[in-house]
Design an enzyme around this catalytic site. Structure first.
Site, PDB file in Angstrom:
ATOM      1  N   LYS A 105     -47.280  32.936 -36.850  1.00 35.99           N
ATOM      2  CA  LYS A 105     -47.343  34.009 -37.834  1.00 35.99           C
ATOM      3  C   LYS A 105     -47.751  33.466 -39.181  1.00 35.99           C
ATOM      4  CE  LYS A 105     -44.657  37.741 -36.384  1.00 35.99           C
ATOM      5  NZ  LYS A 105     -43.412  37.655 -35.653  1.00 35.99           N
TER       6      LYS A 105
ATOM      7  N   GLU B  17     -38.214  34.680 -23.542  1.00 32.80           N
ATOM      8  CA  GLU B  17     -37.116  34.380 -24.479  1.00 32.80           C
ATOM      9  C   GLU B  17     -36.337  35.641 -24.851  1.00 32.80           C
ATOM     10  OE1 GLU B  17     -37.494  34.283 -28.567  1.00 32.80           O
ATOM     11  OE2 GLU B  17     -39.679  34.285 -28.617  1.00 32.80           O
TER      12      GLU B  17
HETATM   13  N1  PSU Z   1     -41.700  34.358 -34.463  1.00 29.74           N
HETATM   14  C1  PSU Z   1     -41.991  35.611 -34.112  1.00 29.74           C
HETATM   15  N2  PSU Z   1     -41.084  36.358 -33.444  1.00 29.74           N
HETATM   16  C2  PSU Z   1     -39.873  35.846 -33.085  1.00 29.74           C
HETATM   17  C3  PSU Z   1     -39.590  34.493 -33.435  1.00 29.74           C
HETATM   18  C4  PSU Z   1     -40.529  33.794 -34.122  1.00 29.74           C
HETATM   19  O1  PSU Z   1     -43.074  36.075 -34.403  1.00 29.74           O
HETATM   20  O2  PSU Z   1     -39.062  36.556 -32.482  1.00 29.74           O
HETATM   21  C5  PSU Z   1     -38.310  33.868 -32.984  1.00 29.74           C
HETATM   22  C6  PSU Z   1     -38.581  33.005 -31.745  1.00 29.74           C
HETATM   23  O3  PSU Z   1     -37.458  33.079 -30.886  1.00 29.74           O
HETATM   24  C7  PSU Z   1     -38.689  31.614 -32.338  1.00 29.74           C
HETATM   25  C8  PSU Z   1     -37.678  31.680 -33.446  1.00 29.74           C
HETATM   26  O4  PSU Z   1     -38.394  30.567 -31.420  1.00 29.74           O
HETATM   27  O5  PSU Z   1     -37.841  32.981 -33.998  1.00 29.74           O
HETATM   28  C9  PSU Z   1     -37.888  30.623 -34.480  1.00 29.74           C
HETATM   29  O6  PSU Z   1     -36.812  30.618 -35.358  1.00 29.74           O
HETATM   30  P1  PSU Z   1     -36.653  29.423 -36.409  1.00 29.74           P
HETATM   31  O7  PSU Z   1     -37.849  29.581 -37.315  1.00 29.74           O
HETATM   32  O8  PSU Z   1     -35.346  29.692 -37.077  1.00 29.74           O
HETATM   33  O9  PSU Z   1     -36.693  28.145 -35.603  1.00 29.74           O
END
Ligand code: PSU
Ligand code: MN
Length: 306
Positions: free
Chosen positions: A159, A21
């Site tokens: 996380k 990603e």
């Molecule tokens: N969690 C992490 N590192 C990240 C992300 C999440 O530890 O870089 C990024 C990933 O790309 C994940 C996104 O898909 O954040 C999720 O964002 P949201 O919670 O806005 O869906």
């Protein structure tokens, strides 16, 4: 969609490809660690004999297999101020129709990987159910994507900025198997022990490949989510990371951070509060995940996923 030569050759020859990603590059780590890590992660996949495909939208084109110059452009946005959308399922079409650039989250990367015919994907952490979701209804679109799109994802757990028990409940409800490699409890990203029993524990890559292939033979749809514990040397016990998380969440609330900005804000705040300790662990776990994903793709062979 533009597929790089290396990726299209691998796909044409039935050789394994691992998707990567790009939101982790634009919104997950600071410059220049983000660039160095993105390049190193691709190298880890290649070293295992598998082709990496980093995914993003560049000037309105879906790119599968970024050139190094594209990776650098994404990594440098904090320096250059170039606008860069964070793209999930809801906004992927916006970047294409407007001809602009954006990085892809886990959800959007899965969508694009599936369009390209890629079935394994390595990341660091997935999005999930946020703490306090009763108030905000903040549940990442990554979870619904895992339920519908057959691209298997390897992460280091959710996380602890998230509500992990509720994230697991949600995944169970939508039928996404959560497999932890080599230990009974799920890992929690920076911490090997997330304190919660994994719905499924498998010993390693071979068993997991067999599980994933069986699941697809049954045409169950959607993904398997594999949780791969961070290497021991980089483990930060939950009690230690928790103080930084609590402060970061308080700061986000105080500053009125909401929506897409929440996850990036918390990640960068925790990096500052931990004096870079969290970032070091983050880099180590993503490399480890890339290695395991490449081996998983090799072990799974050429089963067609639908
Ligand atoms: N969690 C992490 N590192 C990240 C992300 C999440 O530890 O870089 C990024 C990933 O790309 C994940 C996104 O898909 O954040 C999720 O964002 P949201 O919670 O806005 O869906
Ligand atoms: Mn959200």
């Amino acid at each position: 969609m533009e597929i790089s030569q290396a990726v299209s050759d691998a796909l044409a020859n039935g050789q394994p490809v691992v998707a990567l990603e790009s939101t982790i590059i634009t919104h997950g780590m600071p410059w220049p660690d983000n660039y160095n890590t993105a390049v190193a992660v691709e190298e880890v996949v290649r070293a295992a004999g598998v082709t990496p495909a980093t995914i993003a939208v560049i000037n309105g084109t879906l790119k599968v297999g970024l050139e190094t110059s594209d990776v650098e452009r994404l990594a440098r946005i904090s320096e250059t101020g170039e606008p860069m959308m964070k793209l999930s399922r809801a906004d992927l079409a916006l970047a294409l129709s407007q001809g602009v650039s954006g990085s892809t989250t886990v959800a959007a990367t899965m969508i694009v990987a599936h369009l390209a015919g890629i079935t394994f994907f390595a990341t660091g952490g997935i999005g999930g159910v946020h703490r306090g979701f009763e108030q905000t209804m903040d549940v990442s679109a990554d979870l619904t994507e895992l339920a519908r799109t057959p691209v298997n994802v390897v992460c280091a757990g959710a996380k602890a900025i998230l509500d992990i028990p509720r994230t697991l409940e949600y995944l169970e409800t939508v039928g996404v198997p959560v497999v932890t490699l080599g230990q009974p409890n799920i890992p929690a990203f920076w911490s090997r022990d997330g304190g919660i029993k994994s719905p499924i524990e498998l010993s390693g890559v071979e068993e997991t490949a067999a599980f994933i292939n069986t699941r697809h033979t049954l045409k169950l749809g959607g993904a398997t989510l594999v949780m791969n514990p961070i290497p021991e040397a980089y483990d930060i016990p939950s009690a230690r990371i928790e103080q930084w998380i609590t402060t970061a969440i308080q700061d986000a609330d105080a500053q009125g951070i909401s929506g897409k900005a929440v996850t990036p804000f918390l990640l960068s705040r925790i990096n500052v509060l931990s004096h870079g300790e969290s970032l070091k662990s983050n880099i180590a776990l993503i490399k480890h995940n890339a290695d395991i994903t490449a081996k998983l793709a090799l072990a799974a062979g050429s089963v067609q996923y639908r």
